[in-house]
Design an enzyme around this catalytic site. Structure first.
Site, mmCIF file in Angstrom:
data_model
loop_
_atom_site.group_PDB
_atom_site.id
_atom_site.type_symbol
_atom_site.label_atom_id
_atom_site.label_comp_id
_atom_site.label_asym_id
_atom_site.label_seq_id
_atom_site.Cartn_x
_atom_site.Cartn_y
_atom_site.Cartn_z
ATOM 1 N N ARG A 63 -26.638 -3.427 -29.758
ATOM 2 C CA ARG A 63 -26.625 -1.978 -29.975
ATOM 3 C C ARG A 63 -25.295 -1.321 -29.627
ATOM 4 O O ARG A 63 -25.003 -0.231 -30.109
ATOM 5 C CB ARG A 63 -27.815 -1.328 -29.273
ATOM 6 C CG ARG A 63 -29.139 -1.724 -29.955
ATOM 7 C CD ARG A 63 -30.354 -1.187 -29.251
ATOM 8 N NE ARG A 63 -30.453 -1.576 -27.860
ATOM 9 C CZ ARG A 63 -30.987 -2.709 -27.418
ATOM 10 N NH1 ARG A 63 -31.500 -3.580 -28.278
ATOM 11 N NH2 ARG A 63 -31.040 -2.976 -26.135
ATOM 12 N N GLU A 100 -32.584 -8.130 -17.077
ATOM 13 C CA GLU A 100 -33.955 -7.868 -16.677
ATOM 14 C C GLU A 100 -34.950 -8.758 -17.415
ATOM 15 O O GLU A 100 -36.102 -8.868 -17.022
ATOM 16 C CB GLU A 100 -34.306 -6.385 -16.873
ATOM 17 C CG GLU A 100 -34.236 -5.886 -18.293
ATOM 18 C CD GLU A 100 -32.853 -5.386 -18.737
ATOM 19 O OE1 GLU A 100 -32.822 -4.454 -19.542
ATOM 20 O OE2 GLU A 100 -31.826 -5.950 -18.311
#
Length: 182
Positions: A63, A100
Site C-alpha cells: 500500500r 503483527e
C-alpha cells in the site's frame, strides 16, 4: 490539514477480524475511492516534504506503492521500491523482520541508494513498525540514511512509532486510531 482529520478518518474503514481474529484492519481503499480525500492527503504530504532535504522516496510493498509514486513524481525524486521476497529481479539486499501477523522478508535492489543519499519512507500505516524498521535497516546497509517514515495512519497502541523512534527513524502520520476506535 484543510481536509479535516474527522473527514480523513471517515474514509478509513475498520474491518474487524481481518486478516485474523482479534485484528481490526484499517482499510484505506475508501480513501482512494475519494478524489477529494486523496487530493487532500497528497497535498498535506507534499506541503510537509516539498522543501525537506532528502534524495529519494522509498515506497513499501504494497500500500505504500499507492502514495510513494505520487510523492516521488510531484517532488521530482527517484522512487525506491521495497518489495516482499521474490518480486525484484536484480541484485538484492534482504531483511527478515516481524510484524503483527508473523515473520516476513523485504528486499531492495542493491543499486537503489548509496552513500550520501537520504530516503523518505512511505507506507499506508504504522502498526508494529516492523516493515519500516526493516526498510530502514536496508537503507543503512546500503550506506544511506532515513529522512523520516511517513504514513497516513498511526496505530500507536501497537508501538510502531516508538519502535521506529528507538531505531533512530523519525515518524509522521496524518492521523491515528486507538485500537478500540471504530
Amino acid at each position: 490539514m484543510s481536509f479535516s482529520e474527522s473527514a480523513l478518518k471517515s474514509l478509513i474503514r475498520a474491518v474487524p477480524d481481518f486478516p485474523k481474529p482479534g485484528v481490526i484492519f484499517r482499510d484505506i481503499t475508501p480513501l482512494f475511492q475519494s478524489p477529494e480525500g486523496l487530493r487532500a492527503v497528497m497535498a498535506e504530504l507534499l506541503e510537509r516534504y516539498r522543501s525537506a532535504s532528502f534524495t529519494h522516496v522509498g515506497a513499501l510493498d504494497a500500500r505504500g506503492f499507492l502514495i510513494g509514486p505520487i510523492l516521488a513524481y510531484e517532488l521530482g525524486k527517484p522512487l525506491v521500491l521495497f518489495r516482499k521476497q521474490g518480486k525484484l529481479p536484480a541484485e538484492l539486499l534482504t531483511e527478515v523482520y516481524s510484524t503483527e501477523y508473523g515473520d516476513s522478508v523485504i528486499e531492495v535492489h542493491k543499486d537503489s541508494v548509496g552513500a550520501g543519499d537520504s530516503v523518505l519512507l512511505v507506507d499506508d500505516l504504522i502498526a508494529t513498525g516492523g516493515t519500516l524498521v526493516a526498510a530502514g535497516n536496508l537503507i543503512r546497509r546500503l550506506g544511506a540514511e532515513v529522512h523520516e517514515a511517513a504514513a497516513i495512519v498511526d496505530l500507536p497502541e501497537l508501538g510502531g512509532s516508538k519502535r521506529l523512534e528507538a531505531a533512530g527513524i523519525p515518524t509522521f502520520a496524518l492521523t491515528s486510531f486507538a485500537l478500540s476506535e471504530y
